[in-house]
Design an enzyme around this catalytic site. Sequence first.
Site, mmCIF file in Angstrom:
data_model
loop_
_atom_site.group_PDB
_atom_site.id
_atom_site.type_symbol
_atom_site.label_atom_id
_atom_site.label_comp_id
_atom_site.label_asym_id
_atom_site.label_seq_id
_atom_site.Cartn_x
_atom_site.Cartn_y
_atom_site.Cartn_z
ATOM 1 N N GLY A 227 17.457 9.014 -15.847
ATOM 2 C CA GLY A 227 17.532 7.622 -16.260
ATOM 3 C C GLY A 227 18.934 7.070 -16.235
ATOM 4 N N GLU A 268 17.689 16.127 -16.085
ATOM 5 C CA GLU A 268 17.398 16.348 -14.668
ATOM 6 C C GLU A 268 18.009 15.233 -13.822
ATOM 7 O OE1 GLU A 268 13.172 16.517 -14.414
ATOM 8 O OE2 GLU A 268 13.021 18.452 -15.435
ATOM 9 N N ARG A 307 16.824 2.043 0.852
ATOM 10 C CA ARG A 307 16.955 1.499 -0.498
ATOM 11 C C ARG A 307 17.177 -0.022 -0.542
ATOM 12 N NH1 ARG A 307 20.478 2.535 -3.748
ATOM 13 N NH2 ARG A 307 19.202 2.723 -5.628
ATOM 14 N N TYR A 311 14.169 -1.333 -2.592
ATOM 15 C CA TYR A 311 14.523 -1.569 -3.988
ATOM 16 C C TYR A 311 15.469 -2.753 -4.194
ATOM 17 C CZ TYR A 311 12.725 3.184 -4.699
ATOM 18 O OH TYR A 311 11.931 4.303 -4.735
ATOM 19 N N CYS A 337 12.985 -2.617 14.465
ATOM 20 C CA CYS A 337 12.185 -3.795 14.781
ATOM 21 C C CYS A 337 11.322 -4.186 13.573
ATOM 22 C CB CYS A 337 11.306 -3.530 16.012
ATOM 23 S SG CYS A 337 10.478 -5.007 16.618
#
Length: 427
Positions: A227, A268, A307, A311, A337
């Site tokens: 996080g 993690e 990304r 996102y 494309c």
Amino acid sequence: MQLTNQSYQIQGVNVLDIADEFGLPLYVYDADKIIEKIDALRSAFDGVNLKVKYAAKALTNLSILKLMQLQGIDVEVVSVNEARLALMAGFAPEQVMYTPSGNAWPEIQEALELGVQLNADNLPLLEQIGQTYGDRYPVALRINPSLLDGGMAKIQVGHENSKFGIPNQYNAQIRAIATKYGIPIIGLHVHTGSDFKDSNTFLKIADVLFEMAADYPDLQFIDFGSGFKVAYREGDYFTDLPDLGAKVSAAFRSFCDRYGREVQLCFEPGKLLVSESGHLLVGVNVVKENPTRTFVQVNSGLNHLIRPMMYDAWHTILNVSNPTGTEKSYDVVGYICETDTFAADRQLPEVRPGDVLSLENAGAYGFSMASNYNTRERPAEVLVYEGKPYLIRQRETFEDLIRGQVDIFSEKLRVKSEMLEQTLLHQ
């Protein structure tokens, strides 16, 4: 990456020299930056029994995994192939936490046979483990804490509508299954997403896990997942590790006192450890003037770094070969494309065909999410370690792209061609 004598360098190595040696496009990683992030995380939690597990999905290159192993951290994987790769890198099976998310039962069995730790993501899986193995395999539980926080919606995965984890409201059902089959529950874990703005979210997660822990007397660890927020541009917020470490460590020590013994505190991180280490170097193919904007078309695209399109992620872009040019506004776009935009309305030193650009913070979920879309090869990867660049993945070739394809029509096409030739001969 720093500006020195008008050249961008990684550990004293000129980036343009790396580009010349290995070609473009190219992923380049800075080992010193990875080690720096590991040390920062450990320092933040000094005084507690901390275990860092690298989230391998962020960047799965074998050499990166071996670098993590050399630094004394464990690894978290989400597929059996990631588990195999971790074992190849030198991790012992007990250092590998396997967290399937709806994976097929045969794959989960295969992972268990490798001896890795299992993190159960759903009640049917817990039931299947009990039915098949009884009390043979200790299991950790991935819990959904029903908390909504973090960055954009696609990376908020700890809320009640997320597919990840067993809802914490199902604690009674978990206990019933574990008791029925005698399954040892050795850990509690959460996967809550990314980009938390402050320590309070982690403390809320802690409340959920600590409350559940009272029902599981044999826990070996509490795993907060990740996080952590990294800064993608000047002025961007990022997770204050010292503040987080102080607050979570205090809460954890208090929990251990109530629990009656010390357990391990785990994190993690994936993005935190490798994001800032990575640079995607690309070459400029075309500078295309349109009436309303100027496009910089490079020899890469969403097939190498998805990304920005997936996102809306910001990646700082540096003009490595002309850092002192007059700034202009550009749209930096790829050669795929599709709508394929790395950055829009970005101010850059004048960009010319043949220039080398560097997309920063490209270490996490860059190459690991790359594809062969448009039948394009994936780039090479280089790790700068102790002041020297090393090739850690060869650039793909056309032969790599077609390997595994099976041609079922060659004979039919040959016969058709012969028939056509005979027809033409008799006309």
